[in-house]
Enzyme design. Sequence first.
Site, mmCIF file in Angstrom:
data_model
loop_
_atom_site.group_PDB
_atom_site.id
_atom_site.type_symbol
_atom_site.label_atom_id
_atom_site.label_comp_id
_atom_site.label_asym_id
_atom_site.label_seq_id
_atom_site.Cartn_x
_atom_site.Cartn_y
_atom_site.Cartn_z
ATOM 1 N N HIS A 29 5.466 0.285 4.417
ATOM 2 C CA HIS A 29 5.384 -0.786 3.422
ATOM 3 C C HIS A 29 5.313 -0.198 2.014
ATOM 4 C CE1 HIS A 29 4.613 -3.856 6.459
ATOM 5 N NE2 HIS A 29 3.691 -3.084 6.991
ATOM 6 N N ASP B 131 -0.320 7.862 -0.585
ATOM 7 C CA ASP B 131 1.066 7.657 -1.003
ATOM 8 C C ASP B 131 2.003 8.625 -0.277
ATOM 9 O OD1 ASP B 131 3.145 6.500 -2.456
ATOM 10 O OD2 ASP B 131 3.049 8.086 -3.968
ATOM 11 N N HIS B 132 3.035 8.084 0.352
ATOM 12 C CA HIS B 132 3.975 8.872 1.147
ATOM 13 C C HIS B 132 3.286 9.666 2.249
ATOM 14 C CE1 HIS B 132 6.565 7.552 -2.041
ATOM 15 N NE2 HIS B 132 7.592 7.846 -1.280
ATOM 16 N N HIS C 172 2.902 3.290 8.853
ATOM 17 C CA HIS C 172 1.842 3.090 9.840
ATOM 18 C C HIS C 172 2.429 2.442 11.095
ATOM 19 C CE1 HIS C 172 0.354 -1.339 9.074
ATOM 20 N NE2 HIS C 172 1.650 -1.277 9.026
ATOM 21 N N HIS D 36 6.514 2.138 11.124
ATOM 22 C CA HIS D 36 7.306 1.534 10.039
ATOM 23 C C HIS D 36 6.497 1.712 8.755
ATOM 24 C CE1 HIS D 36 4.486 -1.547 11.375
ATOM 25 N NE2 HIS D 36 4.516 -2.016 10.138
ATOM 26 N N GLU E 121 0.120 -6.094 1.440
ATOM 27 C CA GLU E 121 0.938 -5.320 2.387
ATOM 28 C C GLU E 121 2.411 -5.662 2.208
ATOM 29 O OE1 GLU E 121 -0.081 -4.329 6.888
ATOM 30 O OE2 GLU E 121 0.923 -6.247 6.718
ATOM 31 N N CYS F 291 5.084 -4.591 15.079
ATOM 32 C CA CYS F 291 4.253 -3.599 14.379
ATOM 33 C C CYS F 291 3.770 -2.500 15.315
ATOM 34 C CB CYS F 291 3.047 -4.274 13.732
ATOM 35 S SG CYS F 291 3.517 -5.576 12.603
#
Lengths: 147, 128
Positions: free
Chosen positions: B40, B78-79, B13, B38, B120, B32
């Site tokens: 997490h 996810d991904h 994100h 980037h 996070e 950010c």
Amino acid sequence: MVNDSAWVRIQRTVRFSAAHRYHSEQLSEEENRRVFGKCNRPHGHGHNYRLDVGVDGPVDAVTGMVINLADLDALLKEKVVEPLDHSFLNYDVEHFAHIVPTCENLASWLWELLEEPVASLGNCRLAVVRVWESEELFAEVERGEGR
Amino acid sequence: MRLARLYRFEAAHRLHTPWLTERENEEVYGKCARVGGHGHNYEIWVVFEGEVDPRTGLLLEREAVDRRVREALIERVDHHNLDEVVEGVTTGERLARVFRRWLEAAFTDGPAIERVELVETPRNRFVA
């Protein structure tokens, strides 16, 4: 003496390792397998359980404590760790002779087991019982309606 | 009685909102807001509340719930790049609220969702 009447929750963690098997006498063999999956295998399996016990009470003006942790430790050792560590819950705990020792039922039973003795430790009451079966699952009973 | 289950997903994100100027975005979101984004390793606790079925001793059947959470949430994020699947800025606060809504929509006939806790990083947790 500092008179701080605010209530504080203190939480202590203990650990025990025990075996169990999920099998309900009220379900057929097939239903047991479907509902419980691998947890229904006949010879049981085990977990490294973690139990968090939260106790609420006012901070004592003299000691600065809600309760003496040594007293809580002694209680948890006597009631929980000694009887349950390295036991098979279905066979070694009378309560679970006919009740499935799920994480949920274990949390309810531990609440009942600990509520009175915790209250007798002083001006405090049991606030929460959280039973961790793994790092990815826990059951929690918190004081609220009906408790 | 509550039962809590932990799920994990990895996603990208970038914190950036069109309501602020580029300079303000940089000031508010710092690193950010960097253009490339980037990611997490997120964790999310889903805490259910309800009655235990006296026959099974369960508040919920683990595998059935896992399947529903995977379909309603994990497979969607996810991904993925969260900015493509969630409307608006993808702060932890907003993600926790959005994910709770997605899960509530998937469990209208099941146990109630008492809270979700989105982790996070090991230092940031958002409870909604």
